[in-house]
Design an enzyme around this catalytic site. Structure first.
Site, mmCIF file in Angstrom:
data_model
loop_
_atom_site.group_PDB
_atom_site.id
_atom_site.type_symbol
_atom_site.label_atom_id
_atom_site.label_comp_id
_atom_site.label_asym_id
_atom_site.label_seq_id
_atom_site.Cartn_x
_atom_site.Cartn_y
_atom_site.Cartn_z
ATOM 1 N N GLY A 17 33.098 42.722 49.723
ATOM 2 C CA GLY A 17 34.416 43.375 49.712
ATOM 3 C C GLY A 17 35.029 43.427 51.098
ATOM 4 O O GLY A 17 35.498 44.471 51.543
ATOM 5 N N TYR A 160 33.648 57.925 39.530
ATOM 6 C CA TYR A 160 33.483 57.361 40.878
ATOM 7 C C TYR A 160 32.337 58.088 41.594
ATOM 8 O O TYR A 160 31.452 57.458 42.179
ATOM 9 C CB TYR A 160 34.796 57.505 41.653
ATOM 10 C CG TYR A 160 34.749 57.031 43.082
ATOM 11 C CD1 TYR A 160 34.763 55.666 43.398
ATOM 12 C CD2 TYR A 160 34.700 57.943 44.145
ATOM 13 C CE1 TYR A 160 34.725 55.232 44.717
ATOM 14 C CE2 TYR A 160 34.660 57.516 45.462
ATOM 15 C CZ TYR A 160 34.677 56.161 45.750
ATOM 16 O OH TYR A 160 34.644 55.731 47.060
HETATM 17 P P1 NAP Z 1 39.875 48.728 49.521
HETATM 18 O O1 NAP Z 1 40.824 48.721 50.665
HETATM 19 O O2 NAP Z 1 40.393 48.943 48.151
HETATM 20 O O3 NAP Z 1 39.018 47.368 49.561
HETATM 21 C C1 NAP Z 1 38.044 47.152 48.573
HETATM 22 C C2 NAP Z 1 37.363 45.828 48.849
HETATM 23 O O4 NAP Z 1 36.369 45.644 47.838
HETATM 24 C C3 NAP Z 1 38.309 44.661 48.778
HETATM 25 O O5 NAP Z 1 37.964 43.724 49.761
HETATM 26 C C4 NAP Z 1 38.048 44.101 47.388
HETATM 27 O O6 NAP Z 1 38.266 42.682 47.325
HETATM 28 C C5 NAP Z 1 36.572 44.361 47.236
HETATM 29 N N1 NAP Z 1 36.100 44.336 45.866
HETATM 30 C C6 NAP Z 1 36.447 45.153 44.839
HETATM 31 N N2 NAP Z 1 35.793 44.798 43.728
HETATM 32 C C7 NAP Z 1 34.994 43.743 44.059
HETATM 33 C C8 NAP Z 1 34.062 42.935 43.343
HETATM 34 N N3 NAP Z 1 33.806 43.145 42.052
HETATM 35 N N4 NAP Z 1 33.427 41.941 44.008
HETATM 36 C C9 NAP Z 1 33.664 41.712 45.320
HETATM 37 N N5 NAP Z 1 34.546 42.437 46.046
HETATM 38 C C10 NAP Z 1 35.195 43.436 45.414
HETATM 39 O O7 NAP Z 1 38.744 49.832 49.720
HETATM 40 P P2 NAP Z 1 38.171 50.523 51.041
HETATM 41 O O8 NAP Z 1 38.881 51.799 51.215
HETATM 42 O O9 NAP Z 1 38.088 49.548 52.158
HETATM 43 O O10 NAP Z 1 36.703 50.890 50.502
HETATM 44 C C11 NAP Z 1 35.563 50.128 50.806
HETATM 45 C C12 NAP Z 1 34.330 50.890 50.335
HETATM 46 O O11 NAP Z 1 34.302 52.168 50.955
HETATM 47 C C13 NAP Z 1 34.291 51.153 48.832
HETATM 48 O O12 NAP Z 1 32.983 51.027 48.359
HETATM 49 C C14 NAP Z 1 34.765 52.589 48.728
HETATM 50 O O13 NAP Z 1 34.288 53.224 47.561
HETATM 51 C C15 NAP Z 1 34.177 53.185 49.981
HETATM 52 N N6 NAP Z 1 34.864 54.400 50.437
HETATM 53 C C16 NAP Z 1 36.186 54.398 50.714
HETATM 54 C C17 NAP Z 1 36.815 55.575 51.128
HETATM 55 C C18 NAP Z 1 38.292 55.637 51.431
HETATM 56 O O14 NAP Z 1 38.820 56.771 51.554
HETATM 57 N N7 NAP Z 1 38.995 54.544 51.577
HETATM 58 C C19 NAP Z 1 36.054 56.737 51.266
HETATM 59 C C20 NAP Z 1 34.688 56.704 50.982
HETATM 60 C C21 NAP Z 1 34.104 55.523 50.570
HETATM 61 P P3 NAP Z 1 39.472 42.024 46.487
HETATM 62 O O15 NAP Z 1 40.737 42.638 46.985
HETATM 63 O O16 NAP Z 1 39.340 40.590 46.789
HETATM 64 O O17 NAP Z 1 39.200 42.398 45.049
#
Ligand code: NAP
Length: 252
Positions: A17, A160
């Site tokens: 991701g 989630y």
């Molecule tokens: P984001 O901006 O929505 O990015 C998510 C990434 O995951 C994208 O690159 C997306 O790729 C990829 N992805 C989703 N489904 C996938 C799959 N089935 N196979 C491969 N890649 C996949 O999210 P983020 O905020 O950077 O979050 C990243 C991680 O941190 C997640 O696990 C999230 O739960 C965790 N997190 C985030 C926050 C927050 O506040 N943002 C807080 C705590 C934890 P595509 O676009 O190509 O689908």
């Protein structure tokens, strides 16, 4: 040969991701630290390509691979492609994830399955595929990007939270099983991080009140998460099975 400036030289790091948000920032950080870095993505081909070119222009060794981490065949294809090109992955950052904000009673079985498949099964599949080589080489580092909601109650994000709680349990028990093979497994549990994922979830007014609740007075940045990842990958051979909260003191 690893140097202080490039402590990950000679290592192969897969960041799932990594087309945007936290994953893209982790990929930038580990590539700058010298790791041969794999940018995995599912849909965001253009963003992955732009990141790939940005890092290649800097002279870093990078490749981008499209694979849905929730599908074992695609995970197999991704690892086989990396092995053919560079060798086996010894640093794995399971970051791919999706959020789901819903009343529990309005959550469908399909939504439950999709969140579990990506957030939990995706890490299972990538760990399972990466581990045999790590065990053979008696070295490996696995970091699972969980969430504060895997540790604390999250109204309207129950599914989630359950997926991230599962990921935390997976990390701890896998750490116990893999420690004797020289492999560490840790989880990072961020609070709110300023990415597109959060933008989709929060109105501007909610964002302001959220920031007011955080003792450090700001959201986390993707860089905050990436710096902790780099620390876990480089400086912390004795940290194993830990869940490190990164929330500015929000949910102490
Ligand atoms: P984001 O901006 O929505 O990015 C998510 C990434 O995951 C994208 O690159 C997306 O790729 C990829 N992805 C989703 N489904 C996938 C799959 N089935 N196979 C491969 N890649 C996949 O999210 P983020 O905020 O950077 O979050 C990243 C991680 O941190 C997640 O696990 C999230 O739960 C965790 N997190 C985030 C926050 C927050 O506040 N943002 C807080 C705590 C934890 P595509 O676009 O190509 O689908």
């Amino acid at each position: 040969m690893a140097t202080q400036k490039q402590p990950l030289k000679g290592h192969i790091c897969l960041v799932t991701g990594a087309s945007r948000g936290i994953g893209a920032c982790i990929a930038r950080t580990v590539a700058a630290a010298g790791a041969s870095t794999v940018i995995n993505y599912r849909n965001s081909e253009l963003q992955a390509k732009i990141l790939l070119e940005e890092l290649q222009e800097k002279g870093y060794q990078v490749m981008a691979i499209k694979a849905d981490v929730s599908r074992s065949q695609e995970v197999e294809f991704m690892f086989a492609a990396i092995e053919q090109e560079w060798g086996s992955v010894d640093l794995l950052v399971n970051n791919a994830g999706i959020s789901l904000r819903r009343l529990f009673t309005e959550t469908s079985e399909e939504e439950w399955q999709q969140v579990m498949d990506i957030n939990l099964k995706g890490s299972f599949l990538c760990c399972r595929r990466a581990l045999p080589a790590m065990i053979r080489n008696r070295f490996g580092r696995i970091i699972n990007i969980a969430s504060i909601w895997g540790l604390r109650a999250a109204s309207c994000e129950v599914v989630y939270a359950a997926s991230k709680g599962g990921l935390i349990a997976l990390s701890r028990s896998l750490a116990a099983e893999m420690g004797p093979s020289g492999i560490t497994v840790n989880a990072i549990a961020p609070g709110p991080v300023d990415t597109e994922m959060l933008d989709h979830e929060l109105e501007e007014s909610d964002r302001k009140s959220l920031i007011d609740e955080i003792p450090l007075g700001r959201l986390a940045t993707p860089d905050d998460v990436a710096s902790l990842c780099l620390f876990l990958l480089t400086e912390s051979a004795y940290i194993n099975g830990q869940v490190i909260t990164l929330d500015g003191g929000w949910k102490i």
